[in-house]
Design a protein around this motif. Structure first.
Motif, short mmCIF file in Angstrom:
data_model
loop_
_atom_site.label_atom_id
_atom_site.label_comp_id
_atom_site.label_asym_id
_atom_site.label_seq_id
_atom_site.Cartn_x
_atom_site.Cartn_y
_atom_site.Cartn_z
N ALA A 152 0.84 -1.20 0.00
CA ALA A 152 0.00 0.00 0.00
C ALA A 152 0.87 1.24 0.00
CB ALA A 152 -0.93 0.00 1.21
N CYS A 153 0.30 2.30 -0.56
CA CYS A 153 0.98 3.59 -0.59
C CYS A 153 0.47 4.43 0.57
CB CYS A 153 0.73 4.29 -1.93
SG CYS A 153 1.51 5.91 -2.05
N LYS A 154 1.33 4.86 1.42
CA LYS A 154 0.96 5.66 2.58
C LYS A 154 1.73 6.97 2.55
CE LYS A 154 0.07 1.54 5.38
NZ LYS A 154 0.41 0.79 6.62
N PRO A 155 1.20 7.96 1.80
CA PRO A 155 1.93 9.23 1.68
C PRO A 155 1.98 9.97 3.00
CG PRO A 155 -0.26 9.43 0.73
CD PRO A 155 -0.07 7.98 1.07
N ILE A 156 3.05 10.64 3.21
CA ILE A 156 3.23 11.47 4.40
C ILE A 156 2.88 12.91 4.03
CG2 ILE A 156 4.86 12.29 6.13
CD1 ILE A 156 6.45 9.73 5.73
N LEU A 157 1.87 13.46 4.68
CA LEU A 157 1.38 14.80 4.34
C LEU A 157 2.26 15.86 5.00
CD1 LEU A 157 -2.48 14.19 4.70
CD2 LEU A 157 -1.06 14.05 2.65
#
Length: 248
Positions: A31-36
Motif C-alpha cells: 500500500a501507498c501511505k503518503p506522508i502529508l
C-alpha cells in the motif's frame, strides 16, 4: 482402541470456518501511505486553486451578464374595491381581469428572452398532490376510466374527468402578452416540452373530457377538440405587459 489423532485433525480442519490465508484477506497487500508534509499540502492547494479559480471567475462573469427582471403583479392587479376579497375577484366570471404592467428594461437583453412564472406557497412536492394523476389515462384513450389514483378529481357529475387528478386540475391559467413601443411581441410556445413526452408519454388520441366542469374551478379550461398533449389554454384571465425598452 485409542482415537486416531489424524482423523481428529481432519475433522477439525473441515469444520473450521477460518478463511484460507492470503495477503488480500489478511490486508497485507503493498500500500501507498503518503506522508502529508506542509510543502506537499501547500503545493496541492496551489494546483487546485490554479485550476478552479479561472473556472469560478468565468462562471461569475457569465452570471453577471444575465439580465433578469422580476415583476410581481398579484397584489397590484386586484382592484381596491375588492380589498381582501381576492379569491372572489379571481373566481368571479364577470370581473375584468386584464392588467397592464409597465416594465423598464434598463440593460440590453440578447435573444432569446425567456419568460417564466413563479408561484409562492404552492407545494407541488406534497405526496398526495404528486400521486394525484394517471399516466395510463394520459397515454391512451383505452385507459380513459383508469382514475384510481386521481382522487379527489377523478369524477364529475357528467362522468370521468380527462385529464384527472389534482395536477391537471390546478393548471396555471394566467396568460401574458408583450409589447415594445406599442408593437406586439410574439411569444414562441413551441418546443418547450421534451420530445420523449410528446412521443410516448401523452397519447395523440386522448382528448379533454369533463375537465373543470365541477363546482370548484382550479385553473384553466381545455379545448375538448384538441388532444391533451397539444394543450391550448383559453384566455382566462389575460395579463398584458407593456415593456419600455432601454435607451439606445
Amino acid at each position: 482402541m485409542s482415537p486416531n489423532p489424524k482423523g481428529n485433525d481432519d475433522a477439525i480442519r473441515w469444520s473450521s470456518k477460518k478463511p484460507k490465508y492470503s495477503k488480500f484477506t489478511q490486508q497485507e497487500l503493498p500500500a501507498c501511505k503518503p506522508i502529508l508534509t506542509p510543502g506537499w499540502v501547500i503545493s496541492t492547494f496551489i494546483v487546485i486553486g490554479v485550476v478552479f479559480i479561472p473556472i469560478g471567475l468565468a462562471s461569475l462573469f457569465a452570471s453577471q451578464r444575465v439580465v433578469e427582471i422580476v415583476d410581481r403583479y398579484d397584489a397590484d392587479c386586484v382592484p381596491q374595491s375588492f380589498g381582501e376579497k381576492k379569491l372572489e375577484f379571481i373566481q368571479g366570471a364577470d370581473t375584468n381581469k386584464t392588467c397592464v404592467r409597465v416594465i423598464n428594461v434598463i440593460k440590453p437583453m440578447k435573444s432569446p428572452v425567456f419568460v417564466y412564472y413563479e408561484l409562492d406557497n404552492f407545494y407541488q412536492n406534497h405526496r398526495r398532490y404528486v400521486k394525484s394523476r394517471s399516466d395510463k389515462q394520459l397515454r391512451s384513450k383505452a385507459f380513459e376510466t383508469h382514475t384510481d389514483k386521481c382522487e379527489p378529481e377523478e369524477q364529475s357529475g357528467n362522468g370521468t374527468i380527462v385529464p384527472c387528478g389534482l395536477i391537471a386540475w390546478s393548471m396555471f391559467n394566467d396568460t401574458y402578452g408583450f409589447s415594445v413601443n406599442n408593437k406586439r411581441v410574439v411569444v414562441d410556445k413551441r418546443n418547450i416540452a421534451w420530445k420523449s413526452d410528446k412521443r410516448s408519454k401523452f397519447g395523440s388520441d386522448v382528448y379533454p373530457k369533463n375537465f373543470q366542469s365541477g363546482g370548484l374551478i382550479g385553473g384553466a379550461k381545455l379545448n375538448e377538440s384538441i388532444p391533451v398533449r397539444v394543450v391550448i389554454v383559453n384566455v382566462f384571465p389575460s395579463f398584458l405587459h407593456s415593456v419600455t425598452p432601454f435607451p439606445s
